[in-house]
Design a protein around this motif. Structure first.
Motif, PDB file in Angstrom:
ATOM      1  N   ILE A   1      -4.968  -5.670  39.268  1.00  0.00           N
ATOM      2  CA  ILE A   1      -5.319  -6.102  37.908  1.00  0.00           C
ATOM      3  C   ILE A   1      -4.063  -6.105  37.033  1.00  0.00           C
ATOM      4  O   ILE A   1      -3.787  -7.078  36.333  1.00  0.00           O
ATOM      5  N   SER A   2      -3.271  -5.019  37.117  1.00  0.00           N
ATOM      6  CA  SER A   2      -2.049  -4.925  36.317  1.00  0.00           C
ATOM      7  C   SER A   2      -1.070  -6.052  36.646  1.00  0.00           C
ATOM      8  O   SER A   2      -0.485  -6.658  35.749  1.00  0.00           O
ATOM      9  N   ASP A   3      -0.897  -6.327  37.955  1.00  0.00           N
ATOM     10  CA  ASP A   3       0.030  -7.384  38.383  1.00  0.00           C
ATOM     11  C   ASP A   3      -0.381  -8.728  37.808  1.00  0.00           C
ATOM     12  O   ASP A   3       0.438  -9.493  37.315  1.00  0.00           O
ATOM     13  N   SER A   4      -1.685  -8.986  37.894  1.00  0.00           N
ATOM     14  CA  SER A   4      -2.207 -10.244  37.405  1.00  0.00           C
ATOM     15  C   SER A   4      -1.963 -10.394  35.898  1.00  0.00           C
ATOM     16  O   SER A   4      -1.527 -11.440  35.419  1.00  0.00           O
ATOM     17  N   LEU A   5      -2.199  -9.314  35.162  1.00  0.00           N
ATOM     18  CA  LEU A   5      -1.994  -9.335  33.710  1.00  0.00           C
ATOM     19  C   LEU A   5      -0.507  -9.471  33.366  1.00  0.00           C
ATOM     20  O   LEU A   5      -0.150 -10.194  32.440  1.00  0.00           O
ATOM     21  N   ALA A   6       0.345  -8.815  34.146  1.00  0.00           N
ATOM     22  CA  ALA A   6       1.788  -8.893  33.894  1.00  0.00           C
ATOM     23  C   ALA A   6       2.293 -10.321  34.103  1.00  0.00           C
ATOM     24  O   ALA A   6       3.266 -10.732  33.492  1.00  0.00           O
ATOM     25  N   ARG A   7       1.605 -11.065  34.980  1.00  0.00           N
ATOM     26  CA  ARG A   7       1.957 -12.478  35.187  1.00  0.00           C
ATOM     27  C   ARG A   7       1.405 -13.354  34.064  1.00  0.00           C
ATOM     28  O   ARG A   7       1.602 -14.559  34.066  1.00  0.00           O
TER      29      ARG A   7
ATOM     30  N   GLU B   1      -1.850 -13.694  33.434  1.00  0.00           N
ATOM     31  CA  GLU B   1      -3.170 -14.222  33.779  1.00  0.00           C
ATOM     32  C   GLU B   1      -4.272 -13.401  33.117  1.00  0.00           C
ATOM     33  O   GLU B   1      -4.126 -12.206  32.895  1.00  0.00           O
ATOM     34  N   GLN B   2      -5.394 -14.053  32.874  1.00  0.00           N
ATOM     35  CA  GLN B   2      -6.575 -13.357  32.387  1.00  0.00           C
ATOM     36  C   GLN B   2      -7.296 -12.766  33.608  1.00  0.00           C
ATOM     37  O   GLN B   2      -7.221 -13.340  34.698  1.00  0.00           O
TER      38      GLN B   2
ATOM     39  N   ILE C   1      -4.637 -11.550  27.579  1.00  0.00           N
ATOM     40  CA  ILE C   1      -3.341 -11.294  26.959  1.00  0.00           C
ATOM     41  C   ILE C   1      -3.296 -12.037  25.632  1.00  0.00           C
ATOM     42  O   ILE C   1      -3.668 -13.204  25.563  1.00  0.00           O
TER      43      ILE C   1
ATOM     44  N   MET D   1      -7.569 -14.403  37.170  1.00  0.00           N
ATOM     45  CA  MET D   1      -8.159 -13.812  38.372  1.00  0.00           C
ATOM     46  C   MET D   1      -9.597 -13.384  38.069  1.00  0.00           C
ATOM     47  O   MET D   1      -9.863 -12.783  37.038  1.00  0.00           O
TER      48      MET D   1
ATOM     49  N   LEU E   1       1.445   0.030  31.483  1.00  0.00           N
ATOM     50  CA  LEU E   1       0.974  -1.363  31.538  1.00  0.00           C
ATOM     51  C   LEU E   1       1.425  -2.134  30.296  1.00  0.00           C
ATOM     52  O   LEU E   1       1.851  -3.288  30.384  1.00  0.00           O
TER      53      LEU E   1
ATOM     54  N   ARG F   1       4.917  -3.069  30.814  1.00  0.00           N
ATOM     55  CA  ARG F   1       5.057  -4.114  31.839  1.00  0.00           C
ATOM     56  C   ARG F   1       4.764  -5.497  31.284  1.00  0.00           C
ATOM     57  O   ARG F   1       5.357  -6.482  31.705  1.00  0.00           O
TER      58      ARG F   1
END
Lengths: 106, 94
Positions: free
Chosen positions: A37-43, A45-46, A57, B1, B86, B89
């Protein structure tokens, strides 16, 4: 308020109990869920999790803030912030659970 | 996602697990959070964030179309505060 706090360990314990996986593997999987979830948000993405809610975001522009202690004006740099929108299912479950308890206590 | 994609990703990195078990794991995690909040507990996931429940007192609302006053019951709303790690990040690579 009951004042109890759940942590990663409690979530892992629930996975042990309900899915029957070993404890260390359950801990890793809970961590993996949060990391994905964190990786997706850092990119940028919702993340939409049906029946739970969605993480989005929001881009914030620069604005002038104030140091509350000194009263001095300081610029707040543009930034990205995370917003969580709970699903209606979550909202309903929280209200039926708590209001029932509050009413019972009265 | 979306949730199915999250499940897909976890399944891909854990080929020894049945797909339906990965589905159950993901659902258990989120159900557990909702259950805790429904009990009035908070959920703190260091680095990720914390879920809490806030109380909103009953108030006199207004129908914006007609302007008539309507009573709004007290309610409890879930709230998420992003964890420090987070939050940082989100602002390092963009």
């Amino acid at each position: 308020m009951s004042g109890k706090t759940l942590t990663r360990a409690d979530l892992a314990e629930a996975v042990v109990r309900k899915v029957g996986l070993p404890r260390n593997e359950s801990q890793e999987l809970v961590e993996l869920v949060l990391n994905e979830i964190s990786d997706s948000l850092a990119r940028g993405e919702q993340v939409k999790l049906s029946s739970f809610g969605s993480f989005g975001i929001r881009q914030k522009g620069e604005r002038i803030g104030r140091n509350p202690k000194t009263g001095k004006e300081v610029p707040i740099t543009p930034r990205r912030v995370l917003v969580f929108r709970p699903s209606n299912i979550m909202k309903d479950r929280i209200n039926s659970g708590r209001s029932r308890r509050v009413k019972a206590a009265e | 996602m979306i949730k199915s994609e999250l499940i897909q990703k976890i399944a891909a990195s854990n080929p020894h697990l049945y797909h339906r078990d990965v589905e159950r794991i993901v659902n258990v995690v989120f159900d557990e959070i909702v259950d805790a909040l429904a009990e009035g507990d908070r959920v703190e996931l260091r680095g990720f964030g914390a879920f809490t429940v806030k109380h909103r007192a009953a108030r006199q609302g207004r129908n914006p179309r007609t302007g008539t006053a309507v009573p709004v019951d007290e309610k409890f709303v879930p709230f998420f505060k992003t964890g420090k790690e987070l939050r940082d990040r989100l602002n390092t690579n963009g």
